[in-house]
Design a protein around this motif. Structure first.
Motif, PDB file in Angstrom:
ATOM      1  N   ASN A 194       0.165  -2.868  -6.014  1.00 38.40           N
ATOM      2  CA  ASN A 194      -1.431  -3.427  -5.814  1.00 38.40           C
ATOM      3  C   ASN A 194      -0.850  -4.694  -6.686  1.00 38.40           C
ATOM      4  N   LYS A 213     -14.087   4.504  -7.634  1.00 36.46           N
ATOM      5  CA  LYS A 213     -13.033   5.694  -6.630  1.00 36.46           C
ATOM      6  C   LYS A 213     -12.026   4.785  -6.613  1.00 36.46           C
ATOM      7  N   HIS A 214     -11.992   3.495  -6.828  1.00 30.97           N
ATOM      8  CA  HIS A 214     -11.063   2.345  -6.908  1.00 30.97           C
ATOM      9  C   HIS A 214     -10.470   2.789  -8.523  1.00 30.97           C
ATOM     10  N   ARG A 215     -11.223   2.843  -9.449  1.00 31.40           N
ATOM     11  CA  ARG A 215     -10.133   3.251 -10.314  1.00 31.40           C
ATOM     12  C   ARG A 215      -9.868   4.265 -10.680  1.00 31.40           C
ATOM     13  N   ASP A 216      -9.915   5.299 -10.356  1.00 33.18           N
ATOM     14  CA  ASP A 216      -9.870   6.379  -9.933  1.00 33.18           C
ATOM     15  C   ASP A 216      -8.048   6.689  -9.417  1.00 33.18           C
ATOM     16  N   ASP A 217      -8.887   6.161  -8.600  1.00 37.03           N
ATOM     17  CA  ASP A 217      -7.383   6.323  -7.557  1.00 37.03           C
ATOM     18  C   ASP A 217      -6.434   5.439  -7.800  1.00 37.03           C
ATOM     19  N   GLY A 218      -6.636   4.125  -8.774  1.00 40.38           N
ATOM     20  CA  GLY A 218      -5.476   3.456  -8.655  1.00 40.38           C
ATOM     21  C   GLY A 218      -5.520   2.445  -7.548  1.00 40.38           C
ATOM     22  N   THR A 219      -6.390   2.684  -7.113  1.00 41.08           N
ATOM     23  CA  THR A 219      -6.224   1.394  -6.014  1.00 41.08           C
ATOM     24  C   THR A 219      -7.162  -0.304  -6.266  1.00 41.08           C
ATOM     25  N   LYS A 230       2.689   1.641  -3.431  1.00 41.51           N
ATOM     26  CA  LYS A 230       1.627   1.159  -4.457  1.00 41.51           C
ATOM     27  C   LYS A 230       1.290   0.347  -5.175  1.00 41.51           C
ATOM     28  N   GLU A 246     -17.438   3.143  -4.851  1.00 36.62           N
ATOM     29  CA  GLU A 246     -16.748   2.205  -4.412  1.00 36.62           C
ATOM     30  C   GLU A 246     -16.029   1.784  -5.367  1.00 36.62           C
ATOM     31  N   ASN A 284       1.078  -1.186  -0.076  1.00 35.42           N
ATOM     32  CA  ASN A 284      -0.075  -0.311  -0.079  1.00 35.42           C
ATOM     33  C   ASN A 284       0.576   1.047  -0.141  1.00 35.42           C
TER      34      ASN A 284
END
Length: 329
Positions: free
Chosen positions: A81, A197-203, A79, A194, A76
């Motif tokens: 993933n 947001k993961h897509r946009d944040d790259g998480t 980064k 959700e 984390n």
């Protein structure tokens, strides 16, 4: 691997100093292991992570959980993933069979438990997940032979690991204000947000990378989140464990493999031996939802597997039989 920046990151996030140093120690041991193979944590193929955890099992199996927690924190921070995905693949539902072991003793006595598990060793955290189904096949067969089909189902229904959580006070308030149908649609839209947001944040979303294709899949899953009501039944479908990989293959067996979350059965789907796993095993997955719905409705509910990756489809869908006096507006 920048140890000092990682240490600063952990302490800044209020991790206690001892745990911080424990995590750093485990990562340095991993780095030393990799260096002997002329690799580093930056260059190693994450698919080889399980080689190290299997090595740890032979050295000190109690250290595996600490190492994986350390690695997830590092992933984390950095980064990475890909490391998140690889670590969760190993750790997912790791204590399920330990919980079955304890539950059988609690419900049916230690002597019965010992008879069922005689000669069997629960695969420890750290071994390759695809090796676990061999144990599942044997132990469930023994449970059913000893206790019968109904008691096997009863043992699995509460789920063998932690179930679905959430802000129950808020969800119950929303349910009472909106009624069941609007509440379920709100939860479905929340799930889409959700993933966006993961897509946009790259998480990662749990153990998977999220891109536009993954978000579109979630948007099109009309029974995701907490499901959709049809008459007296809510049909709820889990978003697959690895949506992107599921979309990228045309092989139905591999689609089923990527749909399934459970390491205690996934490998059997992959190698074609899933027929040797009790057809009732997905009662456990239904149980993951059960506690949530019972808190929401404040009364017992019945939930059954409807169609699952184990039964032959590339998704896992459950039927929640509604209790009396559900709020419909």
């Amino acid at each position: 691997m920048d140890i000092e920046k990682f240490r600063e990151h952990l302490l800044k996030n209020k991790m206690v100093e001892k745990r911080t140093e424990d995590y750093i120690e485990k990562l340095l041991e991993y780095q030393e292991y990799l260096e002997k193979q002329k690799q580093t944590i930056e260059t190693v193929n994450v698919n080889e992570l399980v080689n190290y955890t299997e090595f740890l099992v032979t050295q000190d199996k109690d250290s595996v959980l600490v190492f994986l927690r350390a690695l997830l924190n590092y992933a984390n921070f950095a980064k990475r993933n890909d490391f998140v995905e690889a670590a969760l693949d190993i750790a997912e539902s790791y204590n399920a069979m330990d919980n079955l072991y304890a539950r059988i003793a609690e419900w049916h006595g230690e002597a019965t438990r010992d008879e069922i598990f005689e000669g069997l060793t629960i695969p420890p955290l750290g071994i390759h997940p695809e090796k676990k189904p061999q144990f599942t096949k044997k132990v469930l067969k023994r449970v059913e032979e000893k206790l019968g089909e109904d008691k096997l189902i009863a043992l699995l229904k509460p789920c063998l690991h932690e179930g679905l959580g959430g802000d129950m006070d808020k969800d119950r308030k929303d349910y009472h204000e909106l009624g069941i149908d609007a509440f379920l649609e709100k939860k479905r839209q929340d799930r889409v947000k959700e993933f966006e947001k993961h897509r946009d944040d790259g998480t990662p979303a749990f153990a998977q990378i999220v891109d536009d294709d993954v978000v579109e899949y979630v948007k099109n899953n009309q029974t995701s989140g907490l499901g959709k009501r049809e008459g007296n039944i809510i049909y709820v479908t889990k978003n697959p464990y690895q949506i992107k990989k599921l979309l990228e293959t045309n092989d139905l067996r591999m689609k089923r493999f990527f749909a399934c979350f459970c390491p205690w059965v996934r490998g059997a789907i992959k190698d074609g031996s899933e027929h040797e796993v009790s057809k009732h095993f997905c009662q456990c997955s239904g149980g993951w939802f059960k506690g949530y719905y019972e808190q929401l409705f404040e009364q017992p509910i019945k939930i059954e597997p409807y169609e699952t990756a184990l039964s032959g489809v590339p998704y896992c869908k459950f039927a929640v039989h509604l209790p009396e006096k559900v709020i419909i507006k």
